[in-house]
Write an enzyme that holds these catalytic residues in place. Structure first.
Site, PDB file in Angstrom:
ATOM      1  N   SER A  89       0.968  -1.282   0.073  1.00 57.90           N
ATOM      2  CA  SER A  89       0.072   0.151  -0.011  1.00 57.90           C
ATOM      3  C   SER A  89       0.765   1.236  -0.035  1.00 57.90           C
ATOM      4  O   SER A  89       2.235   1.284   0.004  1.00 57.90           O
ATOM      5  CB  SER A  89      -0.878  -0.125   1.440  1.00 57.90           C
ATOM      6  OG  SER A  89      -0.132   0.007   2.521  1.00 57.90           O
ATOM      7  N   LYS A  90       0.079   2.407   0.232  1.00 57.01           N
ATOM      8  CA  LYS A  90       0.997   3.630  -0.038  1.00 57.01           C
ATOM      9  C   LYS A  90       1.963   3.780   1.018  1.00 57.01           C
ATOM     10  O   LYS A  90       3.012   4.419   0.962  1.00 57.01           O
ATOM     11  CB  LYS A  90       0.087   4.837   0.010  1.00 57.01           C
ATOM     12  CG  LYS A  90      -0.543   4.983  -1.438  1.00 57.01           C
ATOM     13  CD  LYS A  90      -1.414   6.257  -1.394  1.00 57.01           C
ATOM     14  CE  LYS A  90      -1.991   6.167  -2.987  1.00 57.01           C
ATOM     15  NZ  LYS A  90      -2.894   7.756  -3.039  1.00 57.01           N
TER      16      LYS A  90
END
Length: 464
Positions: free
Chosen positions: A238-239
């Site tokens: 994910s980010k």
């Protein structure tokens, strides 16, 4: 061996991220290793969400990574007539049929199946109804109801799916548009694609697509499904792990060869080797070395790779790149020959081009714009030191050539003559010419800066 043809088929509904870039790299390497073709297709059938700017960003990322494609780019949005031609062919051969069931009715069928503990799917109510076209009707594939569909996967091995698990999927929606699975099969078959490497989130689609291939009489390509990429905590990337758009890494100062090397190692290996040139990757790549377990993305490792490639890059090339980063910081374009002399001082000390540009800033700003660490000035610039600094400034003015050896000899001779320690004078000189207490070697820095810049900065420091 027939020519191997691979493809990358991104959807322009978002930027190119790490997972998509890795898929593109694997397909590009497979084609280049075998002297085949690597095709690019933009899957822009979602006319609402597809975005021309996203398409441009994807192409920019591919170009930055050096993933050149063969032939013209194919756009799905321009091929609706072709898709419908093949859907009509399936209707004509009895491999597809018209269905009048509404979405609500289909959902009720699925709920009923769930309640019975069965696979939730379309019941086949219209399969033998002999319907023709009509308002709100869709076209469905008449899928086999017995036997199994076996995927000979290049990564996962043999994967068998019972055909009873698969329903009669929609090929043409009620609005006349083709569905994803139909369009992909027609595209890959008509483009001559022989090998498809993609994420294992597509594995559920593969048996369905194979049924369409067989119904249309197309030869099957080889499929390979690579596992997802995980973060260091072994959770979905994910980010927070750095799963940003590929071009954000360019903005952060990563070199494309570091990105290519780093991404290809997420799921592919060749012994214990970590660092590969582009040419080595093309020579060594094989689907046999693709891993069947999820790869872990570690930005710290990517930084290590980037630092390696920065150290190995020619100074002239880095000077151009660092100049671009300096311009992004609002500084004017620099003398590239001068920057190419600055770069070797920074190469061992920078992990990214952005970091290198930050370290280079003190070398290129106007003397009047140099920002000083005032805490260091107050601590180091005692009256005694100011006197020595003024004397050294006069000494430096007469040194020819103004090089590292001559500077070091002259300053050390001055200190020995006055019985003062190097640290008493070295840091004040460093602060005077760079503004701070950290820099490459003092005399190397002075040589690269040149006499005029060094003297003007000492003059300004003495006036603080």
């Amino acid at each position: 061996m027939n020519t191997i043809v691979t493809r990358f088929a991104p959807s322009p509904t978002g930027y190119l991220h790490i997972g998509g870039a890795r898929t593109a790299i694997f397909n590009w390497l497979l084609a280049r290793h075998h002297g085949g073709k690597f095709l690019l297709r933009i899957e822009d059938t979602d006319l609402v969400r597809s975005n021309a700017d996203m398409t441009r960003s994807i192409l920019d990322a591919m170009e930055w990574l050096g993933l050149s494609h063969d032939g013209e780019i194919t756009y799905q949005s321009q091929r609706f007539d072709l898709y419908n031609e093949y859907i009509d062919k399936l209707l004509g051969t009895g491999h597809a049929y018209w269905c009048s069931c509404s979405p609500e009715e289909v959902e009720a069928m699925r709920e009923e199946a769930r309640a019975k503990g069965l696979k939730p799917k379309y019941s086949g109510r219209c399969r033998e109804a002999g319907l023709g076209p009509g308002p709100a009707r869709v076209v469905r594939l008449k899928a086999p109801v017995t036997g199994a569909t076996v995927v000979d996967d290049m990564v996962k091995g043999s994967v068998s799916i019972d055909n009873a698990e698969l329903d009669d999927m929609v090929l043409r929606r009620a609005d006349g548009s083709p569905t994803y699975n139909l369009a992909v099969v027609v595209d890959d078959a008509t483009m001559g694609v022989t090998h498809i490497i993609r994420g294992d989130d597509h594995l559920n689609n593969t048996p369905r697509q194979m049924l369409i291939y067989k119904a249309l009489g197309f030869p099957l390509p080889r499929f390979g499904h690579v596992p997802m990429i995980l973060g260091p905590d072994k959770k979905k990337l994910s980010k927070r792990h750095g799963a940003t758009a590929v071009m954000e890494y360019e903005t952060e100062g990563f070199l494309p060869e570091a990105m290519l090397n780093g991404l290809v190692r997420l799921g592919w290996a060749c012994g214990d080797q970590e660092i590969f040139s582009r040419e080595e990757l093309v020579e060594l790549f094989s689907t046999e070395n693709l891993g069947s377990s999820a790869a872990v993305f570690d930005k710290a490792k990517l930084l290590w790779l980037n630092a390696h490639y920065i150290k190995e890059s020619p100074a002239a090339r880095l000077a151009v790149l660092v100049n671009a980063f300096l311009e992004r910081k609002g500084l004017p374009s620099q003398d590239l020959e001068y920057l190419a002399r600055v770069v070797p001082l920074l190469q061992p000390r920078a992990q990214t081009l952005a970091e290198m540009a930050e370290k280079a800033e003190c070398f290129v700003v106007r003397t009047d714009d140099l920002v000083y660490d005032m805490a260091a000035v107050k601590k180091l610039f005692t009256n005694e030191v100011r006197g020595h600094l003024a004397a050294v400034r006069t000494l430096l003015e007469g040194i020819e050539p103004f090089d590292q050896a001559g500077l070091e000899q002259a300053v050390h001779a001055y200190m020995e003559e006055r019985a003062i320690k190097f640290k008493l004078l070295a840091q004040p000189i460093r602060v005077a010419i760079t503004g701070g207490t950290a820099s490459p070697g003092l005399f190397e820095t002075m040589e690269v800066m040149g006499k005029r810049r060094v003297l003007s900065r000492i003059d300004r420091a003495l006036a603080l």
